[in-house]
Design an enzyme around this catalytic site. Sequence first.
Site, PDB file in Angstrom:
ATOM      1  CE  LYS A   1     -22.078  38.783  75.696  1.00 14.64           C
ATOM      2  NZ  LYS A   1     -21.710  40.008  76.179  1.00 14.64           N
TER       3      LYS A   1
ATOM      4  CG  ASP B   1     -17.489  40.752  80.718  1.00 15.55           C
ATOM      5  OD1 ASP B   1     -17.266  39.966  79.635  1.00 15.55           O
ATOM      6  OD2 ASP B   1     -18.517  41.453  80.751  1.00 15.55           O
TER       7      ASP B   1
ATOM      8  CD  GLN C   1     -23.823  43.205  76.476  1.00 10.84           C
ATOM      9  OE1 GLN C   1     -23.616  41.859  76.846  1.00 10.84           O
ATOM     10  NE2 GLN C   1     -22.992  43.678  75.706  1.00 10.84           N
TER      11      GLN C   1
END
Length: 280
Positions: free
Chosen positions: A49, A116, A93
């Site tokens: 990322k 997200d 994460q």
Amino acid sequence: MIDGKAWAAHSRHETRQEAMALVAVGVTPGLAVILVGDNPASQSYVRGKERAARDSAVSSEVFRLAATTGQEEVLALIERLNADGRVHGILVQLPLPDHMDTVKVLAAVAPNKDVDGFHALNVGSLSLGLNAFVPCTPLGVMKLLAYEGVDLRGRHAVVVGRSNIVGKPMAQLLLQADATVTVCHSRTRDLAGITRQADILVAAVGRPEMITGDMIQPGAVVMDVGINRLGDRLVGDVEFASAVGVAGLITPVPGGVGPMTIAMLLHNTVKAAQATLRQV
Ligand code: NDP
């Protein structure tokens, strides 16, 4: 075969153009990634990322915290990032260490920075068909289908898997695109009988090569979300060797849906940064 790597590069190029336009008016899209613990797969995803963000003119900062970090400390960091005007997107994460309440931590992210798409407000907005941050993997699958010119209207889409991060939002997006959607899971009876009816089959199960060629309707579009390690190979949830001759279009693993997930994270971060301009 659908070349996810090439389409992801194309998408990142588009995102870079949008990011550069923002930089020109003094807004550098900013992504903050919170990584708790030392899960090797998570560390590798986060490195990917960071790399992709650099390529796309998105500034990124990774907060690496020890596995023993207390939940309150993570919540305080999220609070700080929520208030930081340079940060447009916040990503926690997953998985978090067992001592943390994942739902509570995700709920702390400001919905307008939830790139997200896991916050309940974004999940609800998606199901109502309102503008929302959409989880990156199913959004990436939809982009690939659009890039490949797959017409979804009235066609039967079967999603195998009903997780909150892939299966459920995938089904919502396909429904919004006017597909007729069936969702399968571990209690589904006669899975093969259902998958064989799919014009579009999305596999998001987490079981290596579970969907075999005989479970696929000839000519179907097969989108394999799975990423599984089988010995020293990375394989999908679809048995590629038996499926490739049956499917009309198919994503490989690696190099299919995976690269699109990261591209969509950057897309969502730039979208979050663009939204701040409209608020001024
Ligand atoms: P989860 O484990 O959260 O969900 C798996 C789903 O598959 C569940 O709904 C489960 O059903 C269902 N399932 C399990 N076994 C069967 C079975 N025998 N028959 C039918 N359905 C079954 O996984 P995720 O959704 O998080 O991930 C799925 C896969 O996608 C994994 O391989 C993961 O690594 C990969 N992934 C890839 C990403 C990418 O960037 N390409 C991003 C995210 C995930 P039930 O609900 O009944 O338990």
